[in-house]
Design an enzyme around this catalytic site. Structure first.
Site: not given
Ligand SMILES: *[C@@H]1O[C@H](CO)[C@@H](O)[C@H](O)[C@H]1NC(C)=O
Ligand SMILES: *[C@@H]1O[C@H](CO)[C@@H](O)[C@H](O)[C@H]1NC(C)=O
Ligand SMILES: *[C@@H]1O[C@H](CO)[C@@H](O)[C@H](O)[C@H]1NC(C)=O
Ligand SMILES: *[C@@H]1O[C@H](CO)[C@@H](O)[C@H](O)[C@H]1NC(C)=O
Ligand SMILES: *[C@@H]1O[C@H](CO)[C@@H](O)[C@H](O)[C@H]1NC(C)=O
Length: 383
Positions: A133, A357, A360
């Site tokens: 990702s 998160d 990311h």
């Protein structure tokens, strides 16, 4: 007419003087040649030294973040189809300071980002990101950067039925910008009776990769992932199948398989090869001298300066050691440190999951700089 009997001694003197003259000519030549050689050595030597200095001073990856009012480079709300993991503004992030920073190398300037120029350079070309990702994150940013520069041109985002491939094509340029999800770079195959097998010495998608003009690979986080989230049931090494193993060892074997693939298959005349260095997480404030902090939710400013308090994560050295075995031209996007400084650039809770998160990165944001560094490398290679 008197014939002068030239005394032999005189004759000797005369011969000697001829000899001296000859020697002077020879010496003169030696001096002239020496001057030329010395000048040449000096000239080329200085030039070589200068070049070396330029190279050294142009380490793009040593620098700091500076505020730049002309940033961001695009309006992310106008970029279509940003993945829900990265679309921080859409999911409510209000502090927009994090969009206002430009990476400034210490000893040189990055070329100005020129999306139209990059689009021209990518005319008829295919660029593919392969990995997890974080590769997806960089692909997403490049899609937005190019989308913002191609306002006159319709752009189609094609998600093929094959969900592991995202294909963004730019009609009018014949350019494809593709992301292929392959978290481990090596294969995961479904085997009857056993289930999903992570095959440390198998790469089957190489034929597709070889068709690309520019390739950007990455892998790390999934190797280190614990049971709940892992997408495999067994690991295979050659003929041996095991339930689990030391993950660092597995990472080394898998990445080495990829390096062997590169050495055997990459054609430097066709494929420009990049490797995206390991990116950091910000779950542990102790790493940046705020020991009470447990996540990135309150972070609104980058760290100043060029160094990160806790230094490089140990897996970086393992990765670098394996990449040393690459025998083909390639460029490491050495983004670890510059990303470590950006504790403010993660989605935090501003994402489609609505969970914290700190792994990311928001798009727009930090991954735009990774693409600027790739652009800078590609245009300096052209010279
Ligand atoms: C990457 O950059 C960091 C920080 O500038 C440096 O310490 C490291 O040696 C670099 N790695 C490589 C392989 O150039
Ligand atoms: C998706 O494409 C890749 C590469 O061509 C292939 O290896 C994989 O099997 C495909 N997956 C599906 C579900 O079709
Ligand atoms: C991406 O889309 C373009 C245009 O439709 C197509 O030519 C190309 O084969 C696609 N690439 C992949 C890897 O799916
Ligand atoms: C997996 O979880 C266990 C227990 O929570 C922990 O001790 C271990 O370090 C974790 N392993 C990895 C690879 O994160
Ligand atoms: C994140 O950190 C804040 C402040 O340090 C804390 O209040 C919050 O509970 C943390 N949230 C998560 C999901 O870790």
């Amino acid at each position: 007419m008197v014939v002068v009997d030239v005394p032999s001694s005189f004759s000797h003197i005369e011969t000697y003087s001829y000899y001296l003259l000859d020697m002077m000519v020879v010496y003169a030549w030696i001096i002239v040649v020496t001057i030329f050689v010395a000048y040449g050595v000096h000239y080329y030597g200085v030039n070589a030294l200068q070049e070396k200095e330029d190279e050294e001073s142009c380490n793009f990856y040593e620098g700091s973040w500076v505020r730049d009012e002309s940033y961001p480079l695009y309006d992310s709300l106008a970029c279509p189809n940003i993945d829900y993991q990265f679309d921080c503004l859409k999911y409510g992030r209000q502090d927009l300071n994090f969009l206002k920073y430009r990476w400034q190398p210490n000893n040189c300037d990055l070329p100005r980002w020129d999306g139209k120029d990059f689009l021209e350079k990518l005319r008829g070309k295919k660029i593919m990101f392969v990995g997890d990702s974080i590769g997806h994150d960089q692909w997403q940013s490049l899609v937005c950067l190019l989308h913002a520069s191609a306002t006159q041109t319709p752009i189609i985002h094609t998600d093929s039925e094959n969900s592991s491939i995202h294909n963004f094509t730019i009609p009018g340029y014949g350019t494809s910008v593709i992301f292929m999800r392959q978290q481990y770079l090596v294969d995961i195959d479904y085997e009857d009776k056993i289930g999903r097998v992570l095959k440390l010495d198998s790469i089957k998608n190489g034929e597709l990769w070889k068709q690309m003009d520019i390739l950007v690979f990455n892998t790390w986080f999934w190797w280190n992932r614990n049971d709940s989230g892992k997408p495999w049931d067994y690991i295979q090494i050659a003929d041996k199948i095991v339930k689990d193993m030391d993950r660092i060892e597995a990472f080394k074997l898998g990445l080495t398989t990829w390096v062997d693939w590169v050495n055997a298959e990459i054609d430097p005349n066709k494929n420009k090869l990049f490797y995206q260095g390991i990116t950091p997480t910000h779950w542990k404030g102790a790493d940046w001298n705020e020991p009470q902090v447990r996540n990135c939710s309150m972070e609104t400013e980058p760290l100043s300066g060029s160094t990160y308090p806790s230094g490089l994560p140990p897996q970086v050295l393992i990765m670098e050691d394996i990449l040393k075995k690459i025998s083909k031209p390639f460029h490491l996007l050495n983004i670890t440190t510059l990303s470590q400084l950006r504790k403010d650039a993660h989605p935090s809770i501003y994402n489609g999951h609505k969970t914290m998160d700190c792994l990311h990165w928001c798009v727009g944001g930090l991954p735009d700089t990774w693409n600027l560094l790739m652009y800078a490398t590609l245009i300096s290679d052209d010279h």
